[in-house]
Design an enzyme around this catalytic site. Structure first.
Site, mmCIF file in Angstrom:
data_model
loop_
_atom_site.group_PDB
_atom_site.id
_atom_site.type_symbol
_atom_site.label_atom_id
_atom_site.label_comp_id
_atom_site.label_asym_id
_atom_site.label_seq_id
_atom_site.Cartn_x
_atom_site.Cartn_y
_atom_site.Cartn_z
ATOM 1 C CB CYS A 116 -0.984 -0.015 1.156
ATOM 2 S SG CYS A 116 -2.083 -1.434 1.044
ATOM 3 C CG HIS A 258 -3.418 2.541 3.342
ATOM 4 N ND1 HIS A 258 -4.008 2.563 2.094
ATOM 5 C CD2 HIS A 258 -3.344 1.225 3.697
ATOM 6 C CE1 HIS A 258 -4.282 1.340 1.716
ATOM 7 N NE2 HIS A 258 -3.898 0.506 2.664
ATOM 8 C CG ASN A 288 -7.041 -1.183 1.238
ATOM 9 O OD1 ASN A 288 -6.336 -0.538 0.464
ATOM 10 N ND2 ASN A 288 -6.534 -1.958 2.188
#
Ligand code: ACO
Length: 331
Positions: A116, A258, A288
């Site tokens: 990520c 994030h 996500n």
């Protein structure tokens, strides 16, 4: 190294596929509920790539928007770095495919595999190429199509992921411009690499009938262990860049973390003691999207007029590796 130049973000763009997957759709696929997903993650819908869409396709559309925002043409680029763990192929890199799509050749183009924080890792690298004078305009992408490696029988993970791309142009800054990439910190703790993994398809376990049968080409994650790492690592990454630049959290205009789980974002905000109105959140709309969450959120907030020129923006991410990173910019 003493930097010859400074680097800044001159343009941003994002692109998400048209198809939407709602919590109600997921209720029909696994034993879950809209209520569980909303309260445990903050997610409501996510965008899902079609059969024909690959990472370079999403990246291409996001890149054109970022170039337009930077008032540049593709020919002005002299480097492409793509942060992704779900590129078009294991090789060649998605960056090389994107270079061709943009009608370009003969300059460096490569992918970064950092989970990520892939986009933050890529910005960190682009910043150094611009600061040392090697590159003038670097296209940096965070792109992911994790829905194609998601196990839609595993309720622990399949509710979380969406697809998307965020693009940014990192350029050499004019001396009079206040905008600048101020600082970035990246790190990894490989001792926990097995907590978030796509086991098969690499040289450890090449694709075979057994690997397909056992679903080993899909993403495996121990969510609650990652949860604990997430808050700790993002806090530490933010703390390092704030202290290194003699800043405290009250100087920050915006925090973009994030977008993995609303509870992680809230917990980090509480630990940092930052005003909640300064925390940018779009998890409800996209889920996500891994390395794309921060560049998508940054682009949206700029286009909405929320983040303005001169604002101090702190960003932080964590993910597969386990990796983490932070980025401090004045837009
Ligand atoms: N619907 C209903 N119940 C569920 C679901 C679901 N979709 N998923 C899990 N449950 C159940 C579990 O089975 C468990 O039941 P049990 O108590 O009977 O065993 C219960 O809910 C609690 O499970 P937990 O795993 O403890 O749930 P938690 O509150 O930790 O939430 C989640 C799970 C959302 C995955 C959370 O741990 C999380 O967000 N972790 C971080 C994920 C992340 O950020 N990953 C890294 C980035 S991704 C990347 O790098 C590619």
């Amino acid at each position: 190294m003493i930097a010859k130049y400074n680097a800044k973000i001159t343009g941003t763009g994002h692109f998400v596929p048209e198809k939407i997957l709602t919590n109600a759709d997921l209720e029909k696929m696994v034993d879950t509920s809209d209520e569980w997903i909303r309260t445990r993650t903050g997610m409501s819908v996510r965008h899902v790539a079609s059969k024909d869409e690959a990472a370079s396709d999403l990246s291409y559309h996001a890149a054109l928007k970022a170039l337009e925002a930077a008032d540049l043409k593709p020919k002005d680029l002299d480097m492409i770095i793509v942060g992704t763990i779900s590129g078009d192929h294991a090789f060649p890199s998605t960056a090389c495919i994107l270079q061709k799509k943009l009608g370009l050749r003969n300059f460096p183009a490569f992918d970064i595999s950092a989970g990520c924080p892939g986009w933050i890792y890529a910005i960190n690298i682009a910043k150094q190429f611009v600061e040392n004078g090697v590159a003038q305009n670097v296209l940096v992408i965070g792109v992911e199509i994790l829905t194609k490696i998601t196990n839609y029988k595993d309720r622990n993970t399949c509710i979380l992921f969406g697809d998307g791309a965020g693009a940014s142009i990192i350029s050499r800054k004019e001396p009079t411009d206040i905008s600048r990439i101020i600082d970035s910190e990246i790190t990894a703790d490989g001792t926990h690499n097995e907590l978030l993994i796509q086991e098969a398809g690499g040289s450890r376990m090449p694709a075979c009938k057994e690997s397909v049968k056992k679903n080993l080409h899909t993403l495996y994650m121990e969510g609650n262990k990652i949860f604990k790492f997430a808050v700790k690592s993002m806090y530490s990454m933010c703390d390092i860049v704030l202290k290194r630049n003699n800043l405290d959290v009250t100087s920050i205009d915006w925090l973009i973390t994030h977008q993995a789980n609303m509870r992680i974002i809230d917990a980090l905000g509480r630990k940092m003691k930052i005003d909640t109105n300064k925390v940018i959140v779009n998890i409800e709309k996209y889920g996500n999207t891994s390395s794309a969450t921060i560049p998508i959120a940054l682009d949206e907030a700029i286009r909405e007029g929320k983040i303005r020129k001169g604002d101090l923006v702190l960003m932080a991410s964590f993910g597969a590796g386990l990796t983490s990173g932070s980025l401090l910019i004045r837009l």
